[in-house]
Design a protein around this motif. Structure first.
Motif, PDB file in Angstrom:
ATOM      1  N   ILE A 263       1.256 -60.431 -23.418  1.00 34.79           N
ATOM      2  CA  ILE A 263       1.693 -59.042 -23.295  1.00 34.79           C
ATOM      3  C   ILE A 263       1.924 -58.762 -21.811  1.00 34.79           C
ATOM      4  O   ILE A 263       1.034 -58.989 -20.991  1.00 34.79           O
ATOM      5  CB  ILE A 263       0.629 -58.081 -23.874  1.00 34.79           C
ATOM      6  CG1 ILE A 263       0.465 -58.349 -25.384  1.00 34.79           C
ATOM      7  CG2 ILE A 263       1.008 -56.623 -23.613  1.00 34.79           C
ATOM      8  CD1 ILE A 263      -0.646 -57.569 -26.043  1.00 34.79           C
ATOM      9  N   SER A 264       3.106 -58.296 -21.490  1.00 33.97           N
ATOM     10  CA  SER A 264       3.405 -58.018 -20.087  1.00 33.97           C
ATOM     11  C   SER A 264       2.613 -56.810 -19.615  1.00 33.97           C
ATOM     12  O   SER A 264       2.763 -55.706 -20.135  1.00 33.97           O
ATOM     13  CB  SER A 264       4.901 -57.758 -19.894  1.00 33.97           C
ATOM     14  OG  SER A 264       5.093 -57.190 -18.598  1.00 33.97           O
ATOM     15  N   ALA A 265       1.768 -57.028 -18.607  1.00 33.31           N
ATOM     16  CA  ALA A 265       0.952 -55.951 -18.061  1.00 33.31           C
ATOM     17  C   ALA A 265       1.700 -55.160 -16.993  1.00 33.31           C
ATOM     18  O   ALA A 265       1.113 -54.316 -16.325  1.00 33.31           O
ATOM     19  CB  ALA A 265      -0.349 -56.525 -17.506  1.00 33.31           C
ATOM     20  N   GLU A 266       2.996 -55.461 -16.858  1.00 33.70           N
ATOM     21  CA  GLU A 266       3.822 -54.649 -15.953  1.00 33.70           C
ATOM     22  C   GLU A 266       4.239 -53.351 -16.621  1.00 33.70           C
ATOM     23  O   GLU A 266       4.677 -52.420 -15.969  1.00 33.70           O
ATOM     24  CB  GLU A 266       5.085 -55.428 -15.564  1.00 33.70           C
ATOM     25  CG  GLU A 266       4.840 -56.484 -14.516  1.00 33.70           C
ATOM     26  CD  GLU A 266       6.108 -57.237 -14.154  1.00 33.70           C
ATOM     27  OE1 GLU A 266       7.178 -56.607 -14.060  1.00 33.70           O
ATOM     28  OE2 GLU A 266       6.011 -58.469 -13.982  1.00 33.70           O
ATOM     29  N   GLN A 267       4.130 -53.316 -17.955  1.00 32.71           N
ATOM     30  CA  GLN A 267       4.537 -52.120 -18.699  1.00 32.71           C
ATOM     31  C   GLN A 267       3.541 -50.980 -18.476  1.00 32.71           C
ATOM     32  O   GLN A 267       2.407 -51.212 -18.068  1.00 32.71           O
ATOM     33  CB  GLN A 267       4.562 -52.440 -20.199  1.00 32.71           C
ATOM     34  CG  GLN A 267       5.399 -53.637 -20.578  1.00 32.71           C
ATOM     35  CD  GLN A 267       5.233 -53.949 -22.059  1.00 32.71           C
ATOM     36  OE1 GLN A 267       5.969 -53.452 -22.880  1.00 32.71           O
ATOM     37  NE2 GLN A 267       4.231 -54.754 -22.375  1.00 32.71           N
ATOM     38  N   PRO A 268       3.947 -49.757 -18.809  1.00 33.31           N
ATOM     39  CA  PRO A 268       2.988 -48.650 -18.752  1.00 33.31           C
ATOM     40  C   PRO A 268       1.797 -48.941 -19.668  1.00 33.31           C
ATOM     41  O   PRO A 268       1.976 -49.560 -20.724  1.00 33.31           O
ATOM     42  CB  PRO A 268       3.794 -47.455 -19.281  1.00 33.31           C
ATOM     43  CG  PRO A 268       5.220 -47.835 -19.143  1.00 33.31           C
ATOM     44  CD  PRO A 268       5.286 -49.328 -19.237  1.00 33.31           C
ATOM     45  N   PRO A 269       0.593 -48.529 -19.277  1.00 28.78           N
ATOM     46  CA  PRO A 269      -0.628 -48.836 -20.027  1.00 28.78           C
ATOM     47  C   PRO A 269      -0.546 -48.469 -21.515  1.00 28.78           C
ATOM     48  O   PRO A 269      -1.048 -49.224 -22.356  1.00 28.78           O
ATOM     49  CB  PRO A 269      -1.697 -48.002 -19.324  1.00 28.78           C
ATOM     50  CG  PRO A 269      -1.192 -47.853 -17.930  1.00 28.78           C
ATOM     51  CD  PRO A 269       0.293 -47.811 -18.011  1.00 28.78           C
ATOM     52  N   ASP A 270       0.079 -47.365 -21.857  1.00 30.35           N
ATOM     53  CA  ASP A 270       0.183 -46.967 -23.269  1.00 30.35           C
ATOM     54  C   ASP A 270       0.969 -47.990 -24.075  1.00 30.35           C
ATOM     55  O   ASP A 270       0.681 -48.253 -25.235  1.00 30.35           O
ATOM     56  CB  ASP A 270       0.880 -45.603 -23.409  1.00 30.35           C
ATOM     57  CG  ASP A 270      -0.021 -44.480 -22.943  1.00 30.35           C
ATOM     58  OD1 ASP A 270      -1.194 -44.763 -22.616  1.00 30.35           O
ATOM     59  OD2 ASP A 270       0.451 -43.331 -22.900  1.00 30.35           O
TER      60      ASP A 270
END
Ligand code: DGP
Ligand code: NA
Ligand code: NA
Length: 210
Positions: A178-185
């Protein structure tokens, strides 16, 4: 209790990828929305005797050889294995904020140890039903709060850790990147989706061992 075992869910990734935040939210979601028992553990557990020593190692005030540090991290997991089996057998899900994969990735990346030697120390621990690999470019991670405080929070080490996760560990079917660059939600939504997909698939199967 519905008679089925709990599942073992591990969050893995480099430092400052948001694992602890995501793990807490997943815990709350399992308890409140799925209405099933669940606990969250963080490794290394810094509150035991081995954990207190590891805490001084990570903060830089104690020096240990790579092998000794590695075995202490593994012991820090092994000392909770009976409690872990009991929880799973009783039907509670167990969410792990880091596990044996961090063990091998960091010892190889930071201390140059042999991967097979590293893996052997954790062999026999319960193998997670699902590994949520929160992947973040270390360049971005290094801009997040408090990066650099502890021993392994250096760009080159984190880059090697990420490469090890991607090349060596992110292979088996129970890993989800899962890309952790995305917004936390958005990250949380993907974690929940992966858990939802995993639950009916694994619950009638026995847990494997590492
Ligand atoms: P954390 O408490 O999640 O911030 O982890 C502390 C640091 O220790 C982090 O840089 C990752 C590293 N680490 C976690 N588990 C292990 C392990 O089993 N072996 C080694 N060598 N490092 C680990
Ligand atoms: Na850390
Ligand atoms: Na953390």
């Amino acid at each position: 209790m519905n008679g089925t075992r709990g599942t073992l869910i591990a969050f893995e990734g480099g430092d400052r990828a948001g694992k602890s935040t995501q793990a807490k939210q997943a815990l709350q979601w399992i308890r409140e929305t799925l209405r099933e028992p669940a606990v969250l553990w963080h490794f290394p557990n810094r509150h035991s005797a081995t954990g207190r020593l590891l805490d001084t190692y990570l903060s830089g005030s104690t020096e240990l050889t790579g092998q000794v540090a590695h075995l202490l991290f593994a012991a820090n997991r092994w000392e909770r294995v009976e409690e872990l089996w009991q929880l799973l057998d009783s039907g509670s899900h167990v969410i792990l904020d880091r596990y044996a994969y961090s063990g091998v990735a960091f010892s190889v990346a930071a201390r140059g140890l042999d991967p097979e030697w590293c893996l052997a120390a954790d062999r026999g621990l319960p193998s997670p039903d699902l590994v949520l690999f929160l992947d973040l470019d270390p360049q971005l991670a290094s801009k997040r709060g408090n990066f650099g405080e502890e021993r392994y929070e250096q760009l080159v080490i984190q880059q090697r850790v990420r490469q090890f996760f991607l090349d060596r560990l992110f292979q088996s079917e129970n890993w989800v990147r899962i890309s952790a660059e995305q917004p936390p939600d958005q990250v949380q939504l993907q974690c929940r989706r992966a858990i939802t997909e995993m639950l009916p698939r694994v619950r009638s199967l026995p847990l494997k061992l590492l």
